[in-house]
Design a protein around this motif. Sequence first.
Motif, PDB file in Angstrom:
ATOM      1  N   GLY A 170      22.325  19.490  24.135  1.00 35.93           N
ATOM      2  CA  GLY A 170      21.111  19.910  23.454  1.00 35.93           C
ATOM      3  C   GLY A 170      20.832  19.096  22.210  1.00 35.93           C
ATOM      4  N   PHE A 171      21.840  18.831  21.416  1.00 40.29           N
ATOM      5  CA  PHE A 171      21.652  18.059  20.192  1.00 40.29           C
ATOM      6  C   PHE A 171      21.288  16.605  20.490  1.00 40.29           C
ATOM      7  N   GLN A 172      21.988  15.987  21.427  1.00 39.46           N
ATOM      8  CA  GLN A 172      21.899  14.534  21.593  1.00 39.46           C
ATOM      9  C   GLN A 172      20.963  14.076  22.700  1.00 39.46           C
ATOM     10  N   ASP A 174      19.789  12.465  26.207  1.00 35.41           N
ATOM     11  CA  ASP A 174      20.325  11.366  27.018  1.00 35.41           C
ATOM     12  C   ASP A 174      20.313  10.013  26.322  1.00 35.41           C
ATOM     13  N   ASP A 175      19.458   9.856  25.298  1.00 33.58           N
ATOM     14  CA  ASP A 175      19.337   8.548  24.661  1.00 33.58           C
ATOM     15  C   ASP A 175      18.920   8.742  23.208  1.00 33.58           C
ATOM     16  N   LEU A 176      19.894   8.680  22.313  1.00 33.42           N
ATOM     17  CA  LEU A 176      19.618   8.890  20.898  1.00 33.42           C
ATOM     18  C   LEU A 176      18.675   7.828  20.326  1.00 33.42           C
ATOM     19  N   GLY A 177      18.739   6.639  20.877  1.00 38.74           N
ATOM     20  CA  GLY A 177      17.917   5.560  20.347  1.00 38.74           C
ATOM     21  C   GLY A 177      16.439   5.764  20.588  1.00 38.74           C
ATOM     22  N   SER A 178      16.084   6.231  21.782  1.00 36.06           N
ATOM     23  CA  SER A 178      14.672   6.371  22.124  1.00 36.06           C
ATOM     24  C   SER A 178      14.126   7.766  21.870  1.00 36.06           C
ATOM     25  N   ASP A 179      14.977   8.765  21.889  1.00 38.37           N
ATOM     26  CA  ASP A 179      14.522  10.139  21.687  1.00 38.37           C
ATOM     27  C   ASP A 179      14.669  10.484  20.216  1.00 38.37           C
ATOM     28  N   LEU A 180      13.576  10.347  19.478  1.00 37.03           N
ATOM     29  CA  LEU A 180      13.621  10.529  18.032  1.00 37.03           C
ATOM     30  C   LEU A 180      13.669  11.993  17.623  1.00 37.03           C
ATOM     31  N   GLU A 181      13.638  12.900  18.585  1.00 35.41           N
ATOM     32  CA  GLU A 181      13.725  14.326  18.277  1.00 35.41           C
ATOM     33  C   GLU A 181      15.113  14.879  18.607  1.00 35.41           C
ATOM     34  N   ARG A 182      16.097  14.004  18.655  1.00 39.14           N
ATOM     35  CA  ARG A 182      17.495  14.412  18.846  1.00 39.14           C
ATOM     36  C   ARG A 182      18.317  13.908  17.668  1.00 39.14           C
ATOM     37  N   VAL A 183      19.479  14.489  17.506  1.00 45.88           N
ATOM     38  CA  VAL A 183      20.403  14.060  16.452  1.00 45.88           C
ATOM     39  C   VAL A 183      21.781  13.863  17.055  1.00 45.88           C
TER      40      VAL A 183
END
Length: 718
Positions: A170-172, A174-183
């Motif tokens: 839930g936090f991360q 699949d792709d932290l680089g492209s999904d700017l709404e994850r941490v």
Amino acid sequence: MDRSELMNLLNQMTIEEKTAQLMQLATPFYKGAKEAGEITGPLEELDINEDHVRNSGSVLGASGAENIRNIQKTYLAESRLGIPLLFMSDIVHGYKTIFPVPLAIGCSWDMQLAEESARIAAREAAVSGIHVTFAPMVDLVRDPRWGRVMESSGEDPHLNSEFARAFVKGFQGDDLGSDLERVAACVKHFAAYGAVEAGRDYNYVDLSERELRETYLPAYKAALDEGCEMVMTAFNTVDGIPASGNKRLMKELLRDEWGFNGVVISDWGAIKELIPHGVAEDEREAAYKSIMAGVDIEMMTTTYVHHLSSLVRDGVVSEEIIDEAVLRILELKHKLGLFENPFRGADPTLEKEVVLCENHRLTARKLAQKSSVLLKNENVLPLQKSQRVSLIGPFAESDDLLGPWSWLGSGEDAILLKEGLLSKISPNQLQIAKGCGVESGTKEELAYAIEAAKNSDVLLLALGERSDMSGEAGCRADIRLPQVQLELIARLKELNKPIVVVLFNGRPLDLHGIIEEADAVLEAWYPGTEGGAAIADLLYGDANPSGRLSMSFPYSVGQVPVYYNHFNTGRPKGAPDAQVRYVSQYLDIPNEPLFPFGYGLSYASFSYHNASLSTTKMTEELEVRVTVKNTGVEGEEVVQLYVRDIAGDVVRPMKELKDFKKILLRRGEEKEVSFTLSEEQLRYHHSDLSFESDPGAFVAYVGSNSRDVIELPFQLVK
């Protein structure tokens, strides 16, 4: 930016710039922060100068998109190499929309909702500028005296592992680089912090390595297998060595054996605490032991920036070790896309739209419904909307519903229990009286409550602990409700009216004085922003309780730690040939908890029948089947599968949770539930720490909790 470019950047850094990257400071140190100030008082004791701050690598506790953008912009304007800051915070069970505390979420047994709660928390945090959350906390907990049990999902390795995966996902995403709404997630506290002696925070832990691997490590490993980017060290010792300086734990196990190549951060001040622990003479030795153990970031103490450079110059520490730590930090910044976009998701406009929005609140309400556990109900719930209700107790109008580690959550945003009730019934049907405070009260408050109760059909008591009575540093030796609340319910019992108790607390309690007096008890924990609305839904039957305990409730504090997956003894109580006295027992209380792991009631009623195995001679796997029938209103049941290994190389638990399924059944509906049990699920750590199964006798158990089960014997054949 690829790895070669990161290496090029690293090679341009001085040793002082490198060691500063390994330091994390709180927000007030930084120019541009709304809470920035002169470095005076306690902060001055850290002996930090502007160069240290100018080259530091990460920030603790900043919030707000505009604020974080200002800090980053000001920082980069003065940075020689333009390395952006990482912003980290404790987003444990919500950012601004606060969900139930993690122990409550554990009682939902609902991985989809748990993941969604983490996704929402990440979204609100990310648009507000935060890059890393110090969550999930996956410490296995068995002692409710420890205040931080509220941060864990419970006492079972399998259930905790499932929640660990759900929270990280839930936090991360699949792709932290492209999904700017994850941490990025940071699993904590590595390792075995939940086993602190006497249930006292920051205390000693003494475990065999077999017990550590068998029981306490699986949830951390599950989080890392899901891709968790960071690990936080624990305050406690492991095998006599504090975790933050424990090379065996952090380097040999975490990095070498498990292959973790992400960032390891200390907990607040934990590196300097090697000195009072008694394994370092001074800060220089503390810095040496921690960096050699593989701890990359020092949180809120300064042994690294003050001593690592000289340790390198003196030839005591290789600069390659410093480089490895710095590179891991740079790689995380790269993965988050900070070199290309140092402001990442921080968006003041989107922040206003997203944070505490209606959809997020709806999810919080649903999860609060699913997390509450109905412990007792003698035909008084659900309430009828025609009944006159007296709402009495310290939580009748309290906004202390969010619990510890709610950080930016505000009681002003919370739906109070009173407000939830008024959404169901008219004001002239509800009388409100405080009765007493959490720990004290007056004769006048009690008298007013008794008088109000006389004119009601049902008494609804809102009782519990203040949020600061649990959480970090919230350890308690007496885990009963305060005496003034027990006196309140005893006096109201004299009126011979139905009593419903709603509990707000962060730990399993000793419920004596409550459980005998009340006709119904609903464990609501700290339910979060939508708590009052969710509880009202449950009380009036607009939602059906489906929560099941993820941590046993003790009969008495004298039992603790008490947990379902315990070992047998050579003289077990209740054995066919047992003597009356000379068995493992208490003379004054039962061995068993008041409420066992997996327990919870519903307004529906479920029956189990036709339990069977596909074979009683298992080689690789077998099917466990049971038919579950709902004989009441529509509701959810958590069907639980346990196994016992009758004889092993080392003693085995009386039961171990292996699987579970949450099913929805309509009135009168029945459904066959099946589980596939594999040989791999029967493996355990032997005396030589090998991980394998043994042929021989087993028992599968299927039922509604760890106590009420159907037994199905089988043999593992190899």
